[in-house]
Design a protein around this motif. Structure first.
Motif, PDB file in Angstrom:
ATOM      1  N   LEU A  95      40.831 -23.337  63.723  1.00  0.00           N
ATOM      2  CA  LEU A  95      41.495 -22.880  62.499  1.00  0.00           C
ATOM      3  C   LEU A  95      40.576 -22.963  61.279  1.00  0.00           C
ATOM      4  CD1 LEU A  95      44.090 -21.983  61.019  1.00  0.00           C
ATOM      5  CD2 LEU A  95      44.822 -24.368  60.987  1.00  0.00           C
ATOM      6  N   GLU A 118      46.616 -12.756  56.202  1.00  0.00           N
ATOM      7  CA  GLU A 118      47.081 -13.959  55.512  1.00  0.00           C
ATOM      8  C   GLU A 118      47.449 -15.085  56.492  1.00  0.00           C
ATOM      9  OE1 GLU A 118      50.860 -13.371  53.750  1.00  0.00           O
ATOM     10  OE2 GLU A 118      50.636 -14.964  52.272  1.00  0.00           O
ATOM     11  N   PHE A 119      47.747 -14.695  57.735  1.00  0.00           N
ATOM     12  CA  PHE A 119      48.336 -15.642  58.696  1.00  0.00           C
ATOM     13  C   PHE A 119      47.523 -16.929  58.881  1.00  0.00           C
ATOM     14  CE2 PHE A 119      50.264 -16.767  62.863  1.00  0.00           C
ATOM     15  CZ  PHE A 119      51.579 -16.807  62.431  1.00  0.00           C
ATOM     16  N   PRO A 120      46.188 -16.847  59.103  1.00  0.00           N
ATOM     17  CA  PRO A 120      45.425 -18.105  59.273  1.00  0.00           C
ATOM     18  C   PRO A 120      45.497 -19.009  58.040  1.00  0.00           C
ATOM     19  CG  PRO A 120      44.128 -16.217  59.991  1.00  0.00           C
ATOM     20  CD  PRO A 120      45.335 -15.666  59.303  1.00  0.00           C
ATOM     21  N   LEU A 122      48.108 -19.298  56.140  1.00  0.00           N
ATOM     22  CA  LEU A 122      49.418 -19.964  56.239  1.00  0.00           C
ATOM     23  C   LEU A 122      49.361 -21.113  57.234  1.00  0.00           C
ATOM     24  CD1 LEU A 122      51.787 -16.868  56.246  1.00  0.00           C
ATOM     25  CD2 LEU A 122      51.786 -18.685  54.550  1.00  0.00           C
ATOM     26  N   LEU A 123      48.600 -20.881  58.321  1.00  0.00           N
ATOM     27  CA  LEU A 123      48.467 -21.951  59.323  1.00  0.00           C
ATOM     28  C   LEU A 123      47.713 -23.140  58.730  1.00  0.00           C
ATOM     29  CD1 LEU A 123      47.588 -19.896  62.547  1.00  0.00           C
ATOM     30  CD2 LEU A 123      49.769 -20.956  61.988  1.00  0.00           C
TER      31      LEU A 123
ATOM     32  N   ILE B 332      43.306 -18.288  66.905  1.00  0.00           N
ATOM     33  CA  ILE B 332      43.041 -18.332  65.452  1.00  0.00           C
ATOM     34  C   ILE B 332      43.567 -19.612  64.808  1.00  0.00           C
ATOM     35  CG2 ILE B 332      42.965 -15.805  65.251  1.00  0.00           C
ATOM     36  CD1 ILE B 332      45.710 -15.972  63.855  1.00  0.00           C
ATOM     37  N   ARG B 338      53.923 -24.767  66.905  1.00  0.00           N
ATOM     38  CA  ARG B 338      54.328 -23.553  66.183  1.00  0.00           C
ATOM     39  C   ARG B 338      54.646 -22.416  67.143  1.00  0.00           C
ATOM     40  NH1 ARG B 338      50.302 -24.551  61.300  1.00  0.00           N
ATOM     41  NH2 ARG B 338      51.803 -24.877  59.624  1.00  0.00           N
TER      42      ARG B 338
END
Lengths: 235, 433
Positions: A95, A118-120, A122-123, B332, B338
């Motif tokens: 990540l 944007e997803f990574p 948010l993670l 990723i 999750r």
């Protein structure tokens, strides 16, 4: 165009493989994919892993990308020996340190380009919405998709999808970007554009790129070419 | 979390056919559960209304007086101070009345029937006027002595009308039979099984026929504001009466007339009190509720198993189709937790949406069925104590039904979601579907 290099430049190491072996078991048969492999990748490299199908390119990328573990030997990424890490620690390493670009783009089909990129972030968490969107829109503009933020993958061409995938890989500002045959599903012109974009991002940001390919047109863009034959680096 | 919710929602929308099919099945089971619980609740309400009109209060203080150990009369002596005490002790009671109870034969020129006789003070029981539907005559006629209210079925069998005279013959405790002529002053609409075997008469008439003193009654009946608290109130009364020095029979969930032979055999004399609830007094009828609830549990259980299998299957298909997506997300940097949450949200969202729709449709269906006033066959009418099908929508039961089904589905989605979360990223990434 620089000539492909056979040795890494003397710089900080981002990846180090020592005596790495990877075997696959097919029933009772053990198939070696990588054999006693030593490799070092330095920060800022733009390197290609070349070789015919079955030579171990994807296996090598999987080990460096921490999505798989070696049968033997030591894999060190961003200073951490992956064989010693838990699944949670490997997930965090991916990540925060690694970006992935896949041959088939592998975008989440139900999310827009902006949401995919944007997803990574948010993670990772801890980044406000405004900053996230600013970072994503800047990247979209850099990959030439400023007007496609709200498009879903199904509404984009192959080249555009791969640009979104590149932006997703870069959004966390990783130390290393791994790309598995990033141009294989694209026509040669689009493929050329994608590889030039990656090269440009490498030169501007100093991000390390390591990609696998068997396309000679793509190979010639690499600063260094690691040739694999039967799971070993060719001399 | 919000992005995972978005993915879950959009995936459900993307596979509209599958979502619609499963959602409809879930909604249907919820609808059925809401309707069945409404029927069960309706039967319970109807039974409670009829029972507390004819036979019992929500809570009763009754008992037996034994002159000798072999003779038991179902009466409460010196009841007036007891009524006063009960009124103070149970503030949640909206009505405390006393009734006389007996059993006799009602004889007309053409026929006779065995009936339970309820001796009432009609002015003290406004509830009767609200619940009894008088088809002939006037309830206020019971203010006069030697009168009776019959139900339609009894009047039909005895071939009498309002104004006709009947003979009421009843055995006294001492073994003799007393008889009195009573005038039919009112005929009420049938109220199921209980109305087949009961009539109302003024207290004075019942006292005279049984030769009872003025300070003696049959039972003190309490109507509570919240009938569901009957068991608690009964328990409290038992403890309170014991403290007051009264002797009590052991608590038994049976109507008073079933206790007569047992009490007669017991070796004691004097007064013993008995505290019962309406459920105890109608123990023989509550099997109807148990049967309804059992049918509901079995039917809904079977349907639930079917939809749980459907949801698990759909989730397996979804996971199979999205294995590479799972691999990508893991690559990723998405953790196992999750991934699990993403699939749980998908099934949870489907279950919640479908059960909400099913519950709303169930409520609407229950109201429509009530509005349609569906007539019950005579057999059902006797047992359900109503001429028409009555459904009672209980908000807590509706929410409970939706929550139960959502919960079960979400729980069973846990296993496929867990398996998805445990997929090795490298295998998931290179899945060829």
């Amino acid at each position: 165009m620089p000539e492909p290099l056979s040795e890494p430049p003397s710089a900080e190491r981002i990846v180090q493989l020592e005596g790495v072996r990877k075997d696959y078991r097919l029933g009772a048969v053990v198939v070696p994919a990588l054999r006693a492999l030593d490799l070092t990748i330095s920060r800022g490299e733009f390197s290609a892993i070349a070789g015919p199908s079955g030579s171990g390119k994807t296996t090598l990328l999987n080990l460096i990308g921490c999505v798989d573990v070696a049968t033997a030997g030591r894999v060190t990424v961003a200073g951490q020996e992956t064989g010693q890490l838990s699944d949670r620690a490997l997930t965090r390493l991916r990540l925060f340190q690694i970006g992935f670009i896949f041959q088939s783009f592998n975008l989440v089909p139900v999310l827009t380009a902006l949401q995919n990129i944007e997803f990574p972030l948010l993670l990772q968490g801890g980044i406000g919405r405004a900053e996230r969107h600013e970072r994503v829109r800047a990247l979209l503009a850099r990959v030439g998709l400023g007007d496609h933020a709200e498009h879903r993958p199904g509404e984009l061409s192959g080249g555009q999808r791969q640009r979104v995938a590149i932006a997703r890989a870069l959004v966390t500002r990783p130390a290393l970007v791994l790309a598995d045959e990033p141009t294989a599903n694209l026509d040669s012109k689009t493929g050329g554009t994608i590889i030039e974009l990656m090269q440009q991002l490498n030169e501007q940001d100093g991000t390390t790129f390591l990609f696998s390919t068997h396309d000679q047109q793509v190979i010639k863009h690499a600063h260094r070419v690691i040739r694999l034959v039967d799971g070993q680096i060719a001399a | 979390m919000s992005r995972l919710l978005l993915i879950a929602a959009r995936n459900l929308l993307q596979h509209r056919g599958r979502t619609l099919m499963l959602g409809s099945a879930i909604a249907l089971v919820t609808l059925l559960l809401v309707l069945l619980t409404s029927v069960s609740r309706g039967v319970q309400d109807t039974m409670l209304r009829a029972a507390t009109t004819i036979a019992t209060g929500h809570v009763n203080i009754a008992g037996f007086y034994k002159i000798t150990s072999g003779q038991a009369a179902p009466v409460v002596t010196r009841y007036e101070p007891l009524v006063k005490w009960v009124r103070q002790e149970v503030p949640e009671a909206r009505l405390v009345v006393d009734r006389l109870r007996g059993w006799g034969k009602l004889i007309s020129p053409t026929a006779s029937v065995q009936v339970g006789v309820r001796g009432v003070d009609i002015d003290a029981e406004p509830e009767l006027a609200r619940v009894l539907s008088i088809v002939q005559g006037d309830l206020r006629g019971l203010r006069r002595p030697n009168t009776a209210l019959l139900f339609a079925k009894q009047a039909e069998k005895l071939a009498v009308r309002v104004g006709d005279t009947l003979t009421l013959s009843a055995p006294t405790v001492r073994g003799a039979n007393n008889a009195v002529d009573v005038e039919v002053v009112a005929i009420a609409r049938n109220l199921g099984l209980l109305s087949q075997f009961n009539i109302f008469a003024p207290k004075q008439t019942v006292r005279e026929i049984y030769l009872l003193k003025r300070d003696t009654t049959g039972a003190i009946q309490l109507l509570l504001r919240d009938p569901s608290r009957a068991a608690g109130v009964a328990e409290r009364l038992r403890a309170g009466l014991t403290r007051q020095g009264y002797r009590l029979l052991d608590a038994q969930a049976e109507p008073f007339w079933m206790k007569i032979p047992i009490v007669t055999r017991e070796d004691w004399t004097g007064q013993k009190l008995d505290v019962t609830t309406w459920r105890d007094e109608l123990a023989m009828l509550t099997w109807i509720l148990t049967a309804f609830d059992t049918v509901t549990v079995v039917v809904v259980g079977i349907l639930l198993v079917i939809i749980v299998i459907g949801v698990m299957n759909a989730l397996w298909i979804s996971i199979r189709e999205r294995t590479r997506e799972i691999g990508t997300l893991r690559a990723i940097g998405m953790g196992r937790g999750r991934v699990l949450l993403m699939f749980m949200l998908e099934s949870g969202l489907l279950a919640l949406g479908a059960t909400t729709i099913g519950a709303l449709l169930g409520v609407a269906g229950a109201h429509l069925l009530n509005a349609a006033r569906i007539e019950l066959s005579p057999g059902f009418a006797i047992f359900l104590m109503s001429d028409t099908l009555q459904l009672a929508v209980w908000p807590r039961a509706v929410v409970g039904a939706a929550a139960l089904i959502s919960g079960v589905i979400t729980c069973f989605a846990l296993y496929p979601a867990y398996r998805a979360a445990r997929l090795r990223p490298v295998l998931a990434l290179h899945d060829v579907g």
